[in-house]
Design a protein around this motif. Sequence first.
Motif, PDB file in Angstrom:
ATOM      1  N   LEU A 108       9.975 -50.636  13.675  1.00  0.00           N
ATOM      2  CA  LEU A 108      10.877 -49.944  14.597  1.00  0.00           C
ATOM      3  C   LEU A 108      10.301 -49.935  16.013  1.00  0.00           C
ATOM      4  O   LEU A 108      11.019 -50.149  16.987  1.00  0.00           O
ATOM      5  N   ASP A 109       9.011 -49.701  16.118  1.00  0.00           N
ATOM      6  CA  ASP A 109       8.362 -49.682  17.423  1.00  0.00           C
ATOM      7  C   ASP A 109       8.420 -51.057  18.079  1.00  0.00           C
ATOM      8  O   ASP A 109       8.852 -51.201  19.232  1.00  0.00           O
ATOM      9  N   LEU A 110       8.014 -52.077  17.359  1.00  0.00           N
ATOM     10  CA  LEU A 110       7.935 -53.419  17.932  1.00  0.00           C
ATOM     11  C   LEU A 110       9.299 -54.014  18.265  1.00  0.00           C
ATOM     12  O   LEU A 110       9.399 -54.861  19.159  1.00  0.00           O
ATOM     13  N   THR A 111      10.326 -53.603  17.560  1.00  0.00           N
ATOM     14  CA  THR A 111      11.666 -54.139  17.840  1.00  0.00           C
ATOM     15  C   THR A 111      12.399 -53.323  18.896  1.00  0.00           C
ATOM     16  O   THR A 111      13.563 -53.592  19.203  1.00  0.00           O
ATOM     17  N   GLY A 112      11.741 -52.322  19.445  1.00  0.00           N
ATOM     18  CA  GLY A 112      12.343 -51.537  20.513  1.00  0.00           C
ATOM     19  C   GLY A 112      13.343 -50.501  20.036  1.00  0.00           C
ATOM     20  O   GLY A 112      14.113 -49.965  20.830  1.00  0.00           O
ATOM     21  N   ALA A 113      13.313 -50.190  18.755  1.00  0.00           N
ATOM     22  CA  ALA A 113      14.225 -49.181  18.194  1.00  0.00           C
ATOM     23  C   ALA A 113      13.605 -47.798  18.379  1.00  0.00           C
ATOM     24  O   ALA A 113      13.405 -47.049  17.416  1.00  0.00           O
ATOM     25  N   SER A 114      13.311 -47.462  19.626  1.00  0.00           N
ATOM     26  CA  SER A 114      12.570 -46.227  19.913  1.00  0.00           C
ATOM     27  C   SER A 114      13.350 -44.976  19.524  1.00  0.00           C
ATOM     28  O   SER A 114      12.754 -43.999  19.061  1.00  0.00           O
ATOM     29  N   ALA A 115      14.661 -44.983  19.677  1.00  0.00           N
ATOM     30  CA  ALA A 115      15.451 -43.806  19.294  1.00  0.00           C
ATOM     31  C   ALA A 115      15.391 -43.605  17.781  1.00  0.00           C
ATOM     32  O   ALA A 115      15.238 -42.469  17.307  1.00  0.00           O
ATOM     33  N   ARG A 116      15.482 -44.694  17.037  1.00  0.00           N
ATOM     34  CA  ARG A 116      15.418 -44.589  15.571  1.00  0.00           C
ATOM     35  C   ARG A 116      14.020 -44.167  15.128  1.00  0.00           C
ATOM     36  O   ARG A 116      13.873 -43.338  14.222  1.00  0.00           O
ATOM     37  N   LEU A 117      13.007 -44.722  15.752  1.00  0.00           N
ATOM     38  CA  LEU A 117      11.628 -44.340  15.448  1.00  0.00           C
ATOM     39  C   LEU A 117      11.430 -42.857  15.706  1.00  0.00           C
ATOM     40  O   LEU A 117      10.864 -42.138  14.868  1.00  0.00           O
ATOM     41  N   ALA A 118      11.894 -42.382  16.847  1.00  0.00           N
ATOM     42  CA  ALA A 118      11.759 -40.962  17.195  1.00  0.00           C
ATOM     43  C   ALA A 118      12.523 -40.083  16.208  1.00  0.00           C
ATOM     44  O   ALA A 118      12.035 -39.021  15.805  1.00  0.00           O
ATOM     45  N   GLU A 119      13.699 -40.528  15.792  1.00  0.00           N
ATOM     46  CA  GLU A 119      14.504 -39.777  14.823  1.00  0.00           C
ATOM     47  C   GLU A 119      13.766 -39.638  13.493  1.00  0.00           C
ATOM     48  O   GLU A 119      13.666 -38.538  12.940  1.00  0.00           O
ATOM     49  N   LEU A 120      13.245 -40.745  12.986  1.00  0.00           N
ATOM     50  CA  LEU A 120      12.533 -40.696  11.703  1.00  0.00           C
ATOM     51  C   LEU A 120      11.219 -39.925  11.824  1.00  0.00           C
ATOM     52  O   LEU A 120      10.864 -39.163  10.920  1.00  0.00           O
ATOM     53  N   ALA A 121      10.497 -40.105  12.920  1.00  0.00           N
ATOM     54  CA  ALA A 121       9.237 -39.379  13.110  1.00  0.00           C
ATOM     55  C   ALA A 121       9.498 -37.874  13.160  1.00  0.00           C
ATOM     56  O   ALA A 121       8.765 -37.091  12.539  1.00  0.00           O
ATOM     57  N   ALA A 122      10.534 -37.467  13.872  1.00  0.00           N
ATOM     58  CA  ALA A 122      10.870 -36.037  13.950  1.00  0.00           C
ATOM     59  C   ALA A 122      11.256 -35.506  12.572  1.00  0.00           C
ATOM     60  O   ALA A 122      10.851 -34.396  12.191  1.00  0.00           O
ATOM     61  N   TRP A 123      12.005 -36.278  11.825  1.00  0.00           N
ATOM     62  CA  TRP A 123      12.393 -35.877  10.468  1.00  0.00           C
ATOM     63  C   TRP A 123      11.140 -35.706   9.604  1.00  0.00           C
ATOM     64  O   TRP A 123      11.010 -34.721   8.863  1.00  0.00           O
ATOM     65  N   CYS A 124      10.219 -36.660   9.716  1.00  0.00           N
ATOM     66  CA  CYS A 124       8.985 -36.617   8.927  1.00  0.00           C
ATOM     67  C   CYS A 124       8.127 -35.412   9.291  1.00  0.00           C
ATOM     68  O   CYS A 124       7.602 -34.725   8.405  1.00  0.00           O
ATOM     69  N   ILE A 125       7.988 -35.146  10.555  1.00  0.00           N
ATOM     70  CA  ILE A 125       7.181 -34.006  11.007  1.00  0.00           C
ATOM     71  C   ILE A 125       7.783 -32.714  10.481  1.00  0.00           C
ATOM     72  O   ILE A 125       7.075 -31.835   9.949  1.00  0.00           O
ATOM     73  N   ALA A 126       9.097 -32.580  10.588  1.00  0.00           N
ATOM     74  CA  ALA A 126       9.775 -31.388  10.076  1.00  0.00           C
ATOM     75  C   ALA A 126       9.609 -31.261   8.568  1.00  0.00           C
ATOM     76  O   ALA A 126       9.365 -30.166   8.040  1.00  0.00           O
ATOM     77  N   LYS A 127       9.681 -32.389   7.863  1.00  0.00           N
ATOM     78  CA  LYS A 127       9.551 -32.365   6.395  1.00  0.00           C
ATOM     79  C   LYS A 127       8.156 -31.938   5.982  1.00  0.00           C
ATOM     80  O   LYS A 127       7.993 -31.151   5.048  1.00  0.00           O
ATOM     81  N   VAL A 128       7.142 -32.415   6.685  1.00  0.00           N
ATOM     82  CA  VAL A 128       5.767 -31.994   6.390  1.00  0.00           C
ATOM     83  C   VAL A 128       5.641 -30.494   6.575  1.00  0.00           C
ATOM     84  O   VAL A 128       5.068 -29.793   5.734  1.00  0.00           O
ATOM     85  N   GLU A 129       6.182 -29.988   7.656  1.00  0.00           N
ATOM     86  CA  GLU A 129       6.067 -28.568   7.950  1.00  0.00           C
ATOM     87  C   GLU A 129       6.861 -27.702   6.969  1.00  0.00           C
ATOM     88  O   GLU A 129       6.446 -26.598   6.656  1.00  0.00           O
ATOM     89  N   GLU A 130       7.952 -28.224   6.476  1.00  0.00           N
ATOM     90  CA  GLU A 130       8.802 -27.459   5.536  1.00  0.00           C
ATOM     91  C   GLU A 130       8.256 -27.455   4.113  1.00  0.00           C
ATOM     92  O   GLU A 130       8.271 -26.421   3.449  1.00  0.00           O
ATOM     93  N   THR A 131       7.820 -28.638   3.640  1.00  0.00           N
ATOM     94  CA  THR A 131       7.593 -28.750   2.204  1.00  0.00           C
ATOM     95  C   THR A 131       6.302 -29.375   1.750  1.00  0.00           C
ATOM     96  O   THR A 131       5.941 -29.250   0.581  1.00  0.00           O
ATOM     97  N   TYR A 132       5.570 -30.082   2.612  1.00  0.00           N
ATOM     98  CA  TYR A 132       4.400 -30.813   2.131  1.00  0.00           C
ATOM     99  C   TYR A 132       3.206 -29.890   1.970  1.00  0.00           C
ATOM    100  O   TYR A 132       2.816 -29.203   2.904  1.00  0.00           O
ATOM    101  N   GLU A 133       2.639 -29.896   0.788  1.00  0.00           N
ATOM    102  CA  GLU A 133       1.472 -29.046   0.496  1.00  0.00           C
ATOM    103  C   GLU A 133       0.158 -29.804   0.669  1.00  0.00           C
ATOM    104  O   GLU A 133      -0.859 -29.187   0.909  1.00  0.00           O
TER     105      GLU A 133
END
Length: 134
Positions: A108-133
């Motif tokens: 995603l980074d190398l193909t310039g899909a920065s909005a998609r990368l940011a969307e997935l990264a934000a989702w991942c960060i939120a998921k870690v904070e919500e549920t990852y032990e």
Amino acid sequence: MSKPEMKLLSGLTLAYVGDASYEIFVRKHLVLVGKTRPNQLHREATHYVSAKAQAFLMEEMLKADLLTAEEVGIYKRGRNAKSHTTAKNADVTTYRVATGFEALMGYLDLTGASARLAELAAWCIAKVEETYEG
């Protein structure tokens, strides 16, 4: 490099970039939420970027059906890549799934899909904070 040429890169090359790409999002997030001590930053970042956390996140994204068919293909290419190294604190399967996660982020980074990368990264960060032990 064009998107078709990007598809020729190995999964491990994509993972090399993706590891750094995702970690930048995590580091920025930690600083923006007020974590500023270097020791604390490193410890906190590990919670988000470890092989175990990345494998958890990949499985959660797949369960949530968040990825396009192309993105799943990139993940699988990274997951199935033959690596000559292993993670210090993860089994081989976990390490390979995490490599697939990183390959997707790198693609995603190398193909310039920065909005998609940011969307997935934000989702991942939120998921870690919500549920990852981890």
